[in-house]
Design an enzyme around this catalytic site. Structure first.
Site, short mmCIF file in Angstrom:
data_model
loop_
_atom_site.label_atom_id
_atom_site.label_comp_id
_atom_site.label_asym_id
_atom_site.label_seq_id
_atom_site.Cartn_x
_atom_site.Cartn_y
_atom_site.Cartn_z
CE LYS A 40 -11.64 6.21 -13.55
NZ LYS A 40 -11.11 6.97 -12.46
NE ARG A 138 -12.57 14.46 -11.20
CZ ARG A 138 -12.71 13.15 -11.05
NH1 ARG A 138 -11.88 12.48 -10.27
NH2 ARG A 138 -13.66 12.48 -11.67
CG HIS A 168 -17.68 12.09 -11.25
ND1 HIS A 168 -18.15 10.81 -11.44
CD2 HIS A 168 -16.58 11.96 -10.46
CE1 HIS A 168 -17.37 9.95 -10.80
NE2 HIS A 168 -16.42 10.62 -10.19
NE ARG A 222 -19.07 9.21 -15.80
CZ ARG A 222 -19.93 10.15 -15.35
NH1 ARG A 222 -20.86 10.64 -16.15
NH2 ARG A 222 -19.83 10.61 -14.12
CE1 TYR A 267 17.46 -4.64 3.04
CE2 TYR A 267 15.24 -4.94 2.14
CZ TYR A 267 16.62 -4.96 1.98
OH TYR A 267 17.17 -5.30 0.78
CB CYS A 313 11.88 -6.96 0.70
SG CYS A 313 12.43 -7.70 2.24
CG MET A 314 11.68 -3.41 -4.83
SD MET A 314 13.10 -2.85 -5.77
CE MET A 314 13.51 -1.34 -4.95
CG ASP A 315 12.38 -7.28 -5.61
OD1 ASP A 315 11.77 -6.60 -6.44
OD2 ASP A 315 13.51 -6.99 -5.16
#
Ligand SMILES: Cc1ncc(COP(=O)(O)O)c(C=O)c1O
Length: 372
Positions: A40, A138, A168, A222, A267, A313-315
């Site tokens: 998953k 759950r 589970h 699993r 920043y 930073c973002m990038d």
């Protein structure tokens, strides 16, 4: 999704490590116990189809996903082995699942009744795994009567095949096994009410596989985190074999400079140099899943720890360099460099989360390189 192939930031996935972690787990299991790889969330960030194919070669005989779309993607890639969707699907998708031989996790009679209406004209039956809630809180049946009603409904309706039953555990990765034992007892109590058990009986995630087997009556596990080389307990329990981490993250310096004492970086100008120093910039940031709360952490260059300066930073991130490196210098953000190593666990500890979240949090924008 745009994938960054024109920058040096790369997630490297060692498929051999995944295969090793699977083969070692299979050795721990009794002969009749099958291993389904949990793939998953894009195989915990490792790449769904590539991981599934590698896992199959290593001995996995089926797959677990969280959502139907992941299962469909596997089918589209040509995987014909059993696939179970662990999460609750919509009964309106019953036909789609039946047609693609994708098994549904079911936790209520109502779901079966709804699905049955949608399956009437369907030629293929829907594979059903009944989920039992033994203490995770759950999804799943909690009472014997409800479970028995669902069982009878499945037996009576030709549109369904009762293919599996599972639960589970919520504390299989902890030293204290009190709650685990309580769940196990509830599991035995619930399944004892059924006249017949289905093809797959499964209660083990990685932690249960590593630390609680053999388990009576179980014939499938699993297996997720440990397959990727992640210790499901964090550092609480020692695995029975050495887990091989499959994911590493590297990049390069794309810009370097010297700053003067008193100059600030990033920043908010949260970092101010106390001395003249060399600073490098790396093209990765929180948009890649290199989380903002990794500020104060470090990367590895030439086997040396280099502190991240200022905010992520973002990038891009900026790091202090031990010397005047040139752009193009290799940087390790997860993995080994010289005698040093940064693990996903260390990143997780710094971010006060778990390594599962760090691994599956890396963005699709990061290109992946597979080692076969
Ligand atoms: C129902 C179920 N089974 C198995 C797994 C795999 O767990 P792990 O990654 O700890 O092996 C998960 C993952 O969260 C799950 O939700």
């Amino acid at each position: 999704m745009v994938v960054g192939i024109h920058r040096p930031s790369v997630l490297t996935i060692d498929l051999k490590a995944i295969q090793y972690n699977i083969k070692e787990a299979i050795k721990l299991l009794a002969n009749q116990v099958q291993l389904f790889m949990v793939v998953k969330a894009n195989a915990y960030g490792h790449g769904l189809v590539e991981t599934a194919n590698a896992a199959k070669q290593a001995g996995a005989t089926g797959f677990c996903v969280a959502i139907l779309d992941e299962a469909l993607e596997l089918r589209e890639s040509g995987i014909s082995d059993p696939i179970l969707v662990l999460g609750i699907t919509s009964p309106t998708d019953a036909k789609l699942m039946a047609r693609n031989e994708i098994a549904a996790s079911v936790g209520s009679l109502d779901w079966l009744v709804q699905a049955n209406k949608n399956l009437q004209a369907e030629s293929k039956p829907l594979l059903v795994h009944l989920a039992l809630d033994t203490g995770m809180g759950r999804i799943g049946f909690r009472e014997s009567n409800d479970l028995l009603q669902a069982y009878k409904f499945l037996e009576e309706q030709p549109q369904f095949i009762f293919d599996g039953i599972f639960t589970h555990f919520s504390t299989a990765d902890m030293k204290d096994d009190q709650y685990f034992k309580k769940q196990l007892a509830k599991w035995h109590q619930l399944i004892s009410t059924l006249p017949k058990l289905p093809r797959f009986v499964h209660i083990s995630n990685s932690a249960t596989t590593l630390w609680h087997h053999p388990l009576e009556g179980v014939n499938m596990v699993r297996y997720g985190a440990a397959g990727y080389g992640l210790n499901p307990s964090g550092t609480e329990l020692e695995p029975p074999f050495e887990l091989h981490p499959a994911m590493s993250l590297s990049s390069e310096l794309v810009f370097t400079k010297q700053i003067k004492k008193g100059d600030s970086v990033g920043y908010g100008a949260t970092y101010t140099a106390q001395h003249d120093e060399f600073v490098g910039t790396i093209p990765i940031g929180y948009a890649d899943g290199y989380r903002r709360n990794l500020d104060g952490f470090y990367v590895l260059i030439d086997g040396q720890k280099c502190d991240i300066l200022g905010r992520i930073c973002m990038d891009q991130i900026m790091v202090r360099l031990p010397k005047d490196y040139l752009p193009g210098q290799q940087v390790v953000l997860v993995g080994k460099s010289g005698n040093q190593e940064i693990t996903l666990q260390q990143l997780a500890d710094h971010c006060q989360t778990n390594h599962y979240e760090i691994a599956c949090g890396f963005a699709e924008r990061l290109t992946k390189k597979y080692l076969h």
